[in-house]
Design a protein around this motif. Structure first.
Motif, PDB file in Angstrom:
ATOM      1  N   ARG A  19       0.819  -1.192   0.000  1.00 11.93           N
ATOM      2  CA  ARG A  19       0.000   0.000   0.000  1.00 11.93           C
ATOM      3  C   ARG A  19       0.860   1.251   0.000  1.00 11.93           C
ATOM      4  O   ARG A  19       0.565   2.231  -0.651  1.00 11.93           O
ATOM      5  N   GLU A  20       1.930   1.173   0.764  1.00 12.01           N
ATOM      6  CA  GLU A  20       2.725   2.388   0.929  1.00 12.01           C
ATOM      7  C   GLU A  20       3.544   2.713  -0.304  1.00 12.01           C
ATOM      8  O   GLU A  20       3.679   3.862  -0.703  1.00 12.01           O
ATOM      9  N   THR A  21       4.109   1.662  -0.876  1.00 15.14           N
ATOM     10  CA  THR A  21       5.089   1.944  -1.924  1.00 15.14           C
ATOM     11  C   THR A  21       4.589   1.651  -3.336  1.00 15.14           C
ATOM     12  O   THR A  21       5.033   2.270  -4.280  1.00 15.14           O
ATOM     13  N   GLY A  22       3.722   0.651  -3.460  1.00 13.28           N
ATOM     14  CA  GLY A  22       3.257   0.347  -4.812  1.00 13.28           C
ATOM     15  C   GLY A  22       3.943  -0.830  -5.454  1.00 13.28           C
ATOM     16  O   GLY A  22       3.687  -1.133  -6.610  1.00 13.28           O
ATOM     17  N   PHE A  23       4.821  -1.497  -4.735  1.00  8.80           N
ATOM     18  CA  PHE A  23       5.411  -2.700  -5.308  1.00  8.80           C
ATOM     19  C   PHE A  23       4.389  -3.815  -5.320  1.00  8.80           C
ATOM     20  O   PHE A  23       3.457  -3.832  -4.536  1.00  8.80           O
ATOM     21  N   SER A  24       4.606  -4.780  -6.192  1.00  6.28           N
ATOM     22  CA  SER A  24       3.703  -5.923  -6.233  1.00  6.28           C
ATOM     23  C   SER A  24       4.226  -6.983  -5.282  1.00  6.28           C
ATOM     24  O   SER A  24       5.329  -6.893  -4.755  1.00  6.28           O
ATOM     25  N   ALA A 100      -2.647   6.521  -3.153  1.00  7.47           N
ATOM     26  CA  ALA A 100      -2.177   7.906  -3.081  1.00  7.47           C
ATOM     27  C   ALA A 100      -2.397   8.583  -4.418  1.00  7.47           C
ATOM     28  O   ALA A 100      -2.414   7.960  -5.465  1.00  7.47           O
ATOM     29  N   SER A 101      -2.538   9.857  -4.367  1.00  5.48           N
ATOM     30  CA  SER A 101      -2.713  10.600  -5.620  1.00  5.48           C
ATOM     31  C   SER A 101      -1.395  10.594  -6.383  1.00  5.48           C
ATOM     32  O   SER A 101      -0.341  10.421  -5.790  1.00  5.48           O
ATOM     33  N   PRO A 102      -1.485  10.770  -7.668  1.00  6.41           N
ATOM     34  CA  PRO A 102      -0.256  10.678  -8.467  1.00  6.41           C
ATOM     35  C   PRO A 102       0.837  11.643  -7.998  1.00  6.41           C
ATOM     36  O   PRO A 102       2.004  11.388  -8.146  1.00  6.41           O
ATOM     37  N   ARG A 103       0.424  12.729  -7.447  1.00  5.90           N
ATOM     38  CA  ARG A 103       1.433  13.704  -7.059  1.00  5.90           C
ATOM     39  C   ARG A 103       2.273  13.238  -5.881  1.00  5.90           C
ATOM     40  O   ARG A 103       3.472  13.463  -5.838  1.00  5.90           O
ATOM     41  N   GLU A 104       1.587  12.624  -4.919  1.00  5.81           N
ATOM     42  CA  GLU A 104       2.305  12.363  -3.679  1.00  5.81           C
ATOM     43  C   GLU A 104       2.895  10.966  -3.607  1.00  5.81           C
ATOM     44  O   GLU A 104       3.510  10.617  -2.620  1.00  5.81           O
ATOM     45  N   ALA A 105       2.671  10.182  -4.613  1.00  6.75           N
ATOM     46  CA  ALA A 105       3.212   8.825  -4.550  1.00  6.75           C
ATOM     47  C   ALA A 105       4.729   8.883  -4.455  1.00  6.75           C
ATOM     48  O   ALA A 105       5.359   9.859  -4.868  1.00  6.75           O
ATOM     49  N   LEU A 106       5.295   7.825  -3.920  1.00  8.54           N
ATOM     50  CA  LEU A 106       6.735   7.827  -3.693  1.00  8.54           C
ATOM     51  C   LEU A 106       7.529   7.826  -4.997  1.00  8.54           C
ATOM     52  O   LEU A 106       8.710   8.145  -4.995  1.00  8.54           O
ATOM     53  N   ASN A 107       6.881   7.430  -6.081  1.00  8.02           N
ATOM     54  CA  ASN A 107       7.658   7.384  -7.317  1.00  8.02           C
ATOM     55  C   ASN A 107       7.249   8.485  -8.290  1.00  8.02           C
ATOM     56  O   ASN A 107       7.492   8.401  -9.469  1.00  8.02           O
ATOM     57  N   SER A 108       6.613   9.520  -7.764  1.00  5.23           N
ATOM     58  CA  SER A 108       6.278  10.607  -8.677  1.00  5.23           C
ATOM     59  C   SER A 108       7.542  11.368  -9.020  1.00  5.23           C
ATOM     60  O   SER A 108       8.588  11.208  -8.387  1.00  5.23           O
TER      61      SER A 108
END
Lengths: 193, 749
Positions: A19-24, A100-108
């Motif tokens: 959830r936090e990072t977006g990895f699978s 998270a919204s695209p702006r605040e994601a960790l990989n934006s």
């Protein structure tokens, strides 16, 4: 080692990291095995020496800075969560957290740039000053160029980027310098699934 | 539901992404595989990282020439040499293919072999060996026709390859993107390549970064330099005069000399008087040019170009004196053939062999003391000049016997082939040039380096800082040497088909030797400048050379009668008759009439006119496209300008809706205004597009052996400098190089 690894990583932890990072899922388990192989002390934490054992980081002049970026302020160890949080900066922009919204994601793009900015901003005062640039230059080119020249280069760099006249590069100025650079592509690693 | 759909969509997107990723991976793998076959890539990258792109451009040029020669070699081998070897009459069967009996005893002498006589002369090496039967073997392979066509095709291929390369280069330089404003920032923040895994590659990368930073410093310096117009104007006038004067002297002396005034103890001096003068001029002139160049204060890149151009003119003077002498000789030989039809034996072979065979002892004269900078020159020039001289002297010897009747120099039946003679000359020149190059590299670079390094302890003055010092890699002279070498090959390829093959091996040896010498014995230049991305200057010189060297061959084909007794064209009036003959005999009659119509002036002149019109048209299109390109580039700069100059925004946005031309001019004016207003103190001048440096990443390859380097001996002396901010500093301390401490800031190139 294998059983230990899977026992130390529980399902709910994986969900949290996801959830936090977006990895699978598979990516997280794969990265966990990498984490464990680096963790020679087998205590669930990585120290700076563990990172130094990676050859690409060892010969990189900015290697120390990168290693620093993994560790939170004042800490000497990083656990798996912190490890994943830093690595999440390098996810390609298309694969990200859905929550998270695209702006605040960790990989934006913003986060990536902020990560890069923190590599240069040693004292974390949100500005890259002349001394910090000098240190970076010194690390990159070694003793091949004299100090005064490096100083002039640092001055010149700040001059190019500085817009509000405070003789330091703030984050927004840094962003502007790199606006033509394809940061999303260059700062992305295609993690294996 | 929404989640599911999104999940599915994501899956499909992932698959597409994976496929694209797979294709990209395949492409990258393929490219990695192909780049394994590019010869000497790692070597050149290492040199580039330590010495800068100027020096590396020499090696890249050498590699490209190597490619051209390989193709030429393949053509001549496949179509001329191998058919002759396989299907032609073997050695000793016909009169032209065997050594004449009077030469047999000395056919194995070292002297004969050195001057390419004996067995070498009567072999596939030279023109004279090839039979003139129209069809060879069971396939009916037309060797004479093939010989002629391959000769012409060689030139055509060289032209095409050269022009294509030039076009590609200029496209590269035009298509580079607009000027950046953040060059230094990019260099600082984005320079490192994080994919490097081996420590050697990392070292190279560090050196490369240091070099690019120094180059940028130099660029900035050049921009800030103010010109003292008077000094520059005067020095340029002086320079132009000083070029033309030596050339005048040289050409006057090069005119075919007066007949030898008898014999005597000073005959040697008289014989060599010409080449002494020539060598002296060519040794001294480059130093003079360099001296003048420092007065001129051009950008170092322009300085290099001027140096190149001047030295090229010198070399050309040399080359053409050789050609004139050769052609005179050939003229006399072929005219003598037509005059004398007797079958009397001639001793002309003796004349040709011995003066040429005496090239080696005469070189001993020139190997003695020479000033420092002219060394690489002296040897190549003396080769050409002594060869020219030898021709002259043998031509003199030809004339002299008219007075002494006991030595008749009349051509005999099996005697002389002027084509073989020319081929021999060229091959000999090439061989001697190679030997001298090797010698000069060893002596001038290697031994000098050793001497300075080890003897400076026990020497009166500091060898490393003063007189001999360590050598720098002289780009101009070396590139010119390559061009000259290639010119030789082009001139001689028609008469000696094996010459391109010989050149291939020569270039391989040269590459290895020079790259070793550069890394071991040379120090980087004091001022590194970035070689312009489009290396069209070298290619333009090469094109010029190609054109000049094609002329004598074409002239010989058109003007002279082929030898009666040797070569594939014997018995014809002119060499190109082979084509006419083939067309007449092999093609149907209507074709013949068509061709005869086409070759009349009625068709040729309008065609020529049409070509000229086409050239003019294409030129004007190119010019207008360039202008459009410029305008578009201006438009791209739009956002930056509007943000920087808000008061101009209205005018600019209004201009957008109007004619593009007006827009462009307005933008141009804005830019000019902005440059002069200098809104910020020291607003950074933007570097022009073709100076943008993109340091190539060193490809990490394993198995690369470290260059053998002598370790640095002493600390560089402290340099007290009061030079302005971005002065080039000298303390470049590459790992273990012979070090040369800093000279004054306006040091030589």
């Amino acid at each position: 080692m294998g059983s230990r690894a899977s026992s130390l990583l529980r399902e709910e932890e994986i969900e949290e990291i996801k959830r936090e990072t977006g990895f699978s899922h598979s990516q997280i388990t794969r990265l966990y095995s990498r984490f464990s192989s680096l963790d020679k002390g087998e205590n669930g934490h990585l120290t700076r020496d563990d990172f130094q054992r990676i050859p690409e980081l060892a010969i990189n002049p900015l290697g120390d800075r990168i290693i620093n970026a993994f560790f939170a302020d004042g800490e000497d160890q990083v656990n798996f969560r912190g490890f994943m949080r830093t690595l999440a900066h390098f996810l390609p922009v298309e694969e990200g957290t859905r929550n998270a919204s695209p702006r605040e994601a960790l990989n934006s793009r913003d986060s990536k740039l902020r990560f890069a900015f923190s590599l240069y901003d040693l004292d974390k005062d949100d500005k890259i000053s002349r001394e910090e640039l000098l240190q970076v230059l010194r690390m990159m080119v070694g003793v091949n160029i004299s100090d005064e020249q490096l100083g002039s280069i640092a001055d010149r760099t700040i001059q190019e980027a500085d817009q509000d006249g405070d003789h330091a590069i703030s984050f927004s100025e840094f962003q502007k310098v790199l606006e033509k650079v394809d940061v999303e592509q260059k700062m992305s690693i295609r993690f294996l699934h | 539901m929404g989640e599911q759909e999104r999940g599915k969509g994501r899956g499909i997107a992932m698959r597409g992404e994976r496929e694209r990723g797979l294709w990209r991976k395949v492409q990258r793998g393929l490219w990695n595989f192909i780049s394994l076959f590019i010869p000497w890539e790692m070597r050149i990258k290492v040199i580039e990282s330590h010495f800068g792109s100027g020096v590396a451009s020499y090696f890249i040029f050498l590699r490209w020439l190597f490619g051209i020669n390989i193709v030429l070699m393949a053509m001549t081998m496949a179509f001329i040499i191998i058919p002759e070897v396989l299907a032609g009459a073997p050695f000793g069967s016909t009169s032209r293919k065997q050594i004449p009996s009077d030469k047999m005893e000395e056919a194995q002498d070292l002297d004969t072999i050195w001057s390419l006589g004996g067995y070498l002369q009567y072999s596939v090496l030279f023109y004279g060996y090839y039979g003139s039967e129209r069809k060879l073997g069971s396939f009916g392979y037309r060797l004479p026709l093939a010989y002629f066509l391959v000769g012409m095709a060689g030139f055509a291929y060289s032209f095409i390859a050269l022009l294509r390369k030039m076009a590609k280069n200029s496209r590269l330089s035009l298509s580079s993107t607009s000027e950046e404003n953040f060059t230094f920032c990019w260099k600082v923040f984005c320079a490192w390549d994080y994919l490097i895994g081996s420590s050697e590659a990392a070292e190279s990368k560090v050196a490369a970064i240091a070099t690019t930073i120094r180059e940028s410093i130099l660029e900035e310096q050049e921009k800030k330099k103010s010109e003292n117009r008077f000094v520059i104007g005067v020095s340029r006038i002086v320079k132009h005069n000083s070029i033309f004067n030596p050339l005048n002297v040289q050409t006057r002396r090069c005119a075919p000399a007066d007949a030898l005034e008898g014999n005597g103890p000073f005959i040697l001096w008289r014989n060599h008087r010409l080449s002494v003068v020539v060598s002296l001029i060519t040794m001294l002139a480059p130093s003079v040019f360099e001296l003048i160049a420092t007065l001129e204060q051009y950008h170092p890149r322009s300085m290099l170009r001027f140096q190149l151009a001047r030295v090229l003119v010198l070399y050309l003077g040399n080359l053409y004196s050789l050609i004139i002498a050769l052609l005179d000789k050939v003229d006399s030989m072929s005219s003598l053939v037509s005059i004398n039809e007797h079958g009397t034996k001639s001793s002309i072979l003796n004349f040709t062999v011995s003066p040429l065979g005496s090239i080696s002892p005469s070189h001993g004269l020139w190997n003695s003391s020479s000033p420092t900078d002219g060394w690489p020159f002296a040897k190549t020039v003396t080769v050409a000049s002594t060869a020219a001289l030898a021709n002259l002297s043998s031509w003199q010897a030809l004339k002299a016997p008219e007075e002494h009747e006991n030595v008749t120099t009349i051509f005999g039946s099996s005697a002389q082939c002027w084509e073989t003679y020319v081929g021999q000359e060229m091959l000999k020149l090439s061989i001697i040039d190679m030997l001298f190059t090797v010698g000069s590299i060893l002596i001038i670079d290697f031994f000098r380096g050793l001497f300075v390094r080890f003897a400076s302890d026990c020497w009166c003055w500091d060898l490393e800082n003063k007189f001999p010092e360590y050598g720098e890699f002289k780009i101009a002279e070396n590139v010119l040497h390559l061009v000259y070498n290639q010119g030789m090959i082009w001139m001689g390829a028609f008469f000696s088909p094996v010459l391109p093959a010989f050149n291939v091996f020569k270039l391989i040896g040269l590459m290895y030797l020079r790259s070793w010498a550069v890394l071991t014995c040379n120090v980087p230049h004091q001022q590194v400048f970035r070689a312009s991305r489009s290396n069209n200057f070298y290619l333009a010189m090469l094109l010029f050379m190609l054109f000049l060297c094609m002329l004598p061959t074409v002239f010989a084909i058109v003007k002279y009668r082929p030898s009666r007794d040797c070569g594939p064209f014997s018995g014809q009036e002119k060499i190109y008759n082979i084509v006419l003959e083939t067309v007449e005999m092999e093609f149907p009659p209507w074709f013949n009439t068509a061709v005869s119509y086409v070759t009349t002036p009625v068709v040729i002149l309008p065609a020529l006119l049409l070509l000229i019109i086409l050239i003019y048209y294409l030129q004007s299109i190119a010019r207008s496209l360039k202008v459009t390109n410029q305008e578009l580039r201006m438009q791209l700069q739009f956002p930056r300008l509007t943000r920087a100059f808000p008061r101009g925004r209205r005018a600019l946005s209004g201009a957008l809706h109007s004619d593009a031309q007006v827009c462009a001019t307005e933008l141009a004016e804005q830019r000019l205004q902005s440059a002069s207003l200098v809104p910020r103190p020291d607003s950074p001048p933007t570097l022009s597009s073709d100076e943008r440096v993109v340091p190539r990443t060193a490809s990490p390859q394993t198995g690369h052996h470290e260059p053998k380097i002598l370790t640095r001996k002493k600390e560089p002396p402290k340099r007290n400098t009061h030079t302005p901010d971005l002065a080039p500093a000298r303390p470049y301390i590459p790992p273990g190089f012979l070090l040369r401490p800093p000279l004054s800031s306006s040091g030589k190139l």
